[in-house]
Enzyme design. Structure first.
Site, PDB file in Angstrom:
ATOM      1  N   GLY A  63      -1.296   8.028   1.139  1.00  0.00           N
ATOM      2  CA  GLY A  63      -1.642   8.051   2.552  1.00  0.00           C
ATOM      3  C   GLY A  63      -0.517   7.591   3.449  1.00  0.00           C
ATOM      4  N   TYR A  64      -0.859   6.728   4.410  1.00  0.00           N
ATOM      5  CA  TYR A  64       0.123   6.295   5.407  1.00  0.00           C
ATOM      6  C   TYR A  64       1.206   5.371   4.832  1.00  0.00           C
ATOM      7  CZ  TYR A  64      -2.145   8.412   9.447  1.00  0.00           C
ATOM      8  OH  TYR A  64      -2.623   9.318  10.374  1.00  0.00           O
ATOM      9  N   SER A  76       1.516   3.615  -2.237  1.00  0.00           N
ATOM     10  CA  SER A  76       1.367   4.724  -3.193  1.00  0.00           C
ATOM     11  C   SER A  76       0.662   5.955  -2.649  1.00  0.00           C
ATOM     12  CB  SER A  76       0.579   4.212  -4.403  1.00  0.00           C
ATOM     13  OG  SER A  76      -0.693   3.772  -3.964  1.00  0.00           O
ATOM     14  N   TYR A 128     -17.478   2.891  12.899  1.00  0.00           N
ATOM     15  CA  TYR A 128     -16.108   2.399  12.679  1.00  0.00           C
ATOM     16  C   TYR A 128     -15.767   1.252  13.627  1.00  0.00           C
ATOM     17  CZ  TYR A 128     -11.439   2.209  10.947  1.00  0.00           C
ATOM     18  OH  TYR A 128     -10.291   1.752  10.347  1.00  0.00           O
ATOM     19  N   GLU A 182      -2.527   0.636  -8.738  1.00  0.00           N
ATOM     20  CA  GLU A 182      -2.851   1.957  -9.259  1.00  0.00           C
ATOM     21  C   GLU A 182      -3.172   1.893 -10.744  1.00  0.00           C
ATOM     22  OE1 GLU A 182      -3.346   4.522  -7.465  1.00  0.00           O
ATOM     23  OE2 GLU A 182      -2.683   3.664  -5.563  1.00  0.00           O
ATOM     24  N   ALA A 232      -5.594  -0.520   1.996  1.00  0.00           N
ATOM     25  CA  ALA A 232      -6.999  -0.166   2.252  1.00  0.00           C
ATOM     26  C   ALA A 232      -7.728  -0.454   0.951  1.00  0.00           C
ATOM     27  CB  ALA A 232      -7.118   1.298   2.630  1.00  0.00           C
ATOM     28  N   TYR A 270      -7.262   2.096  12.991  1.00  0.00           N
ATOM     29  CA  TYR A 270      -7.832   3.330  13.533  1.00  0.00           C
ATOM     30  C   TYR A 270      -8.861   2.936  14.585  1.00  0.00           C
ATOM     31  CZ  TYR A 270     -10.154   7.823  13.847  1.00  0.00           C
ATOM     32  OH  TYR A 270     -10.677   8.997  14.329  1.00  0.00           O
ATOM     33  N   THR A 314      -7.465  10.781   3.588  1.00  0.00           N
ATOM     34  CA  THR A 314      -6.888   9.962   2.517  1.00  0.00           C
ATOM     35  C   THR A 314      -8.040   9.466   1.651  1.00  0.00           C
ATOM     36  OG1 THR A 314      -7.127   7.891   3.737  1.00  0.00           O
ATOM     37  CG2 THR A 314      -5.036   9.061   4.023  1.00  0.00           C
ATOM     38  N   GLY A 318       0.846  -1.202   0.000  1.00  0.00           N
ATOM     39  CA  GLY A 318       0.000   0.000   0.000  1.00  0.00           C
ATOM     40  C   GLY A 318       0.873   1.240   0.000  1.00  0.00           C
TER      41      GLY A 318
HETATM   42  P1  NAD Z   1      -5.006   5.075   1.096  1.00  0.00           P
HETATM   43  O1  NAD Z   1      -6.287   4.944   0.357  1.00  0.00           O
HETATM   44  O2  NAD Z   1      -4.315   6.392   1.060  1.00  0.00           O
HETATM   45  O3  NAD Z   1      -3.953   3.965   0.596  1.00  0.00           O
HETATM   46  C1  NAD Z   1      -4.318   2.643   0.353  1.00  0.00           C
HETATM   47  C2  NAD Z   1      -3.184   1.916  -0.350  1.00  0.00           C
HETATM   48  O4  NAD Z   1      -3.580   0.552  -0.567  1.00  0.00           O
HETATM   49  C3  NAD Z   1      -2.829   2.492  -1.736  1.00  0.00           C
HETATM   50  O5  NAD Z   1      -1.433   2.447  -1.909  1.00  0.00           O
HETATM   51  C4  NAD Z   1      -3.470   1.497  -2.709  1.00  0.00           C
HETATM   52  O6  NAD Z   1      -2.858   1.423  -3.989  1.00  0.00           O
HETATM   53  C5  NAD Z   1      -3.257   0.209  -1.922  1.00  0.00           C
HETATM   54  N1  NAD Z   1      -4.110  -0.894  -2.348  1.00  0.00           N
HETATM   55  C6  NAD Z   1      -5.461  -1.002  -2.296  1.00  0.00           C
HETATM   56  N2  NAD Z   1      -5.845  -2.208  -2.766  1.00  0.00           N
HETATM   57  C7  NAD Z   1      -4.715  -2.877  -3.132  1.00  0.00           C
HETATM   58  C8  NAD Z   1      -4.452  -4.155  -3.670  1.00  0.00           C
HETATM   59  N3  NAD Z   1      -5.422  -5.036  -3.922  1.00  0.00           N
HETATM   60  N4  NAD Z   1      -3.166  -4.479  -3.926  1.00  0.00           N
HETATM   61  C9  NAD Z   1      -2.141  -3.616  -3.689  1.00  0.00           C
HETATM   62  N5  NAD Z   1      -2.340  -2.400  -3.152  1.00  0.00           N
HETATM   63  C10 NAD Z   1      -3.610  -2.030  -2.880  1.00  0.00           C
HETATM   64  O7  NAD Z   1      -5.334   4.617   2.592  1.00  0.00           O
HETATM   65  P2  NAD Z   1      -4.785   5.024   4.048  1.00  0.00           P
HETATM   66  O8  NAD Z   1      -5.819   5.863   4.691  1.00  0.00           O
HETATM   67  O9  NAD Z   1      -3.376   5.455   4.004  1.00  0.00           O
HETATM   68  O10 NAD Z   1      -4.906   3.604   4.770  1.00  0.00           O
HETATM   69  C11 NAD Z   1      -3.807   2.752   4.982  1.00  0.00           C
HETATM   70  C12 NAD Z   1      -4.021   2.030   6.301  1.00  0.00           C
HETATM   71  O11 NAD Z   1      -3.992   2.993   7.376  1.00  0.00           O
HETATM   72  C13 NAD Z   1      -5.372   1.309   6.402  1.00  0.00           C
HETATM   73  O12 NAD Z   1      -5.203   0.096   7.070  1.00  0.00           O
HETATM   74  C14 NAD Z   1      -6.207   2.264   7.257  1.00  0.00           C
HETATM   75  O13 NAD Z   1      -7.235   1.620   7.960  1.00  0.00           O
HETATM   76  C15 NAD Z   1      -5.131   2.777   8.207  1.00  0.00           C
HETATM   77  N6  NAD Z   1      -5.488   4.032   8.901  1.00  0.00           N
HETATM   78  C16 NAD Z   1      -5.945   5.120   8.203  1.00  0.00           C
HETATM   79  C17 NAD Z   1      -6.317   6.267   8.911  1.00  0.00           C
HETATM   80  C18 NAD Z   1      -6.847   7.490   8.207  1.00  0.00           C
HETATM   81  O14 NAD Z   1      -7.391   8.375   8.880  1.00  0.00           O
HETATM   82  N7  NAD Z   1      -6.681   7.588   6.909  1.00  0.00           N
HETATM   83  C19 NAD Z   1      -6.179   6.304  10.312  1.00  0.00           C
HETATM   84  C20 NAD Z   1      -5.660   5.203  10.976  1.00  0.00           C
HETATM   85  C21 NAD Z   1      -5.327   4.057  10.254  1.00  0.00           C
END
Ligand code: NAD
Length: 405
Positions: A51-52, A49, A238, A74, A139, A228, A280, A47
């Protein structure tokens, strides 16, 4: 071609190549200008590309000087359409890493599949030293099970009874914002199981098993999956809902991974890290959350404790993953990075605003502009020093350099 935002609800279907590049280089500069982190050397980020996950990869590469292998799913550009923002983020990351002599390889493919896992193992074996950090930051709304072939779909719903709340009806094109009532019907047990199949811990465990069986893990291997929890205003949708069930499954998985690897003689650490709320692509898809997030940002910015993705992950690496002080763990052994979000004064101020917020005062009580600007940034829009009238190179010539599955 000029690229303009095309927004529907909380979805933007275009991405600005130069804007995404600028967004990534600003995050890299933030890490490069900070204290170096002594830690990871060979890292896989699932993951990677956006967000986190992207922030984690940048922290590992430019903070620790690590070799990084990233996996994400992507959309590449075509003659007529730009690629997705994550596609441009990966391109920029790889380009800057290469320029600075840092090993980086990105795989564009389904992380849930056995094929992608095999490609990652082959590259890790051939081109990297033993892996000492695996970040699990996927995600996704769907997962094709690698063994049964079944396509699982997640839902974002409460469990047990309907959830009546308020949410933010934000026109991201104009910035107009209203607070509206929303009722979300509960999931049935099948939908809950499906969500656990997509966002629970099984795939994380498969990844660790695959890497372990291939003998590519380092003695001091660490793995972290992100979760989260948030506060009671969002719990029904959630933490107490379908997504929370999936995230609870990560807690179970972390213990299982830890035991399995220790049995195999590795001095490993498998943990879930509870992160703060940030805008994100994944988080804006959750109902009610945008209203809570925008109130929270207003309060945290006032208190001086707000962090964006890169600031937050930098702190995770520096304080918790590779820090020397005692870890901030909860009773389940999770790393608590949400300490500023859950601070009593912050939560009291959020609850007070929540109880009186409506369409007439939403811009005073919630950080609508901050939320909107964070959203636009994800897709490379609204970023300083980017000429949005200039024709964009969509990156078609770069397609041959991406490793696809
Ligand atoms: P995001 O949408 O920014 O990133 C998701 C990533 O997953 C992307 O790189 C996407 O290409 C990749 N992805 C999705 N499906 C895929 C697949 N089948 N194969 C390969 N890659 C795939 O999301 P985010 O918010 O950064 O979430 C990342 C994690 O952080 C999640 O587990 C989320 O629950 C957790 N999180 C998010 C938050 C928030 O507020 N955004 C808070 C706490 C925890």
């Amino acid at each position: 071609m000029q690229v303009k935002p095309r927004i529907r609800g909380y979805i933007c279907t275009t991405a600005h190549p130069q804007g995404c590049a600028q967004n990534v280089s600003e995050q890299i500069s933030y890490i490069r200008d900070g204290e170096p982190i002594v830690g990871a050397r060979n890292v896989i980020v699932l993951g990677c590309s956006g967000g986190y996950g992207l922030a984690s990869r940048i922290s590992a590469a430019f903070g620790c000087g690590a070799k990084t292998l990233g996996v994400s799913y992507e959309k590449e550009p075509t003659e007529k359409r730009p690629g997705s923002s994550g596609w441009y983020n990966n391109l920029t990351f790889d380009r800057i890493a290469k320029k600075e002599g840092l090993y980086a390889k990105t795989i564009d493919g389904d992380a849930f599949s056995e094929k992608t896992k095999k490609i990652v193992v082959d590259i890790a074996r051939r081109e990297m030293e033993p892996i000492d950090l695996l970040i699990y930051s996927l995600a996704s709304p769907v997962r094709q099970h690698p063994k049964t072939g079944k396509l699982h779909r997640s839902v974002i719903k409460p469990l047990g009874s309907s959830f009546e709340s308020r949410t933010l009806d934000l026109n991201l094109n104009t910035g107009d914002a209203r607070v509206v009532d929303v009722t979300i019907d509960p999931a049935d047990s099948k939908e809950a199981e499906e969500t656990v199949a997509v966002m629970g811990g099984e795939d994380w465990q498969f990844w660790v098993e695959t890497l372990s069986e291939a003998g590519v893990l380092a003695q001091n291997f660490k793995t972290v999956a992100y979760t989260y929890i948030g506060n009671e205003l969002t719990w029904p949708i959630y933490w107490d809902g379908t997504l929370g069930k999936a995230k609870e499954d990560l807690d179970r998985t972390s213990k299982q991974i830890q035991v399995q690897l220790e049995k195999g003689g590795l001095n490993c650490e498998a943990r879930v890290a509870v992160l703060k709320a940030v805008v994100t692509q994944a988080s804006t898809a959750i109902p009610v959350v945008p209203l809570y997030f925008s109130i929270l940002f207003k309060v945290m910015k006032r208190q001086g404790t707000h962090e964006n993705c890169i600031q937050h992950i930098h702190r995770l690496f520096q304080e918790e993953l590779y820090g020397t002080k005692e870890k901030r763990l909860d009773e389940k052994g999770r790393i608590r990075m949400d300490n500023h979000e859950l601070d009593e004064q912050v939560q009291a101020a959020v609850s007070e605003a929540w109880s009186s917020i409506d369409s007439s005062n939403v811009k005073a009580l919630a950080d609508i502009e901050g939320f909107r600007s964070d959203f636009m940034r994800i897709f490379g829009f609204g970023i300083d020093n980017v000429d949005y009238d200039a024709d964009q190179d969509l990156g078609l010539k770069e397609l041959s350099t991406t490793v696809t599955t």
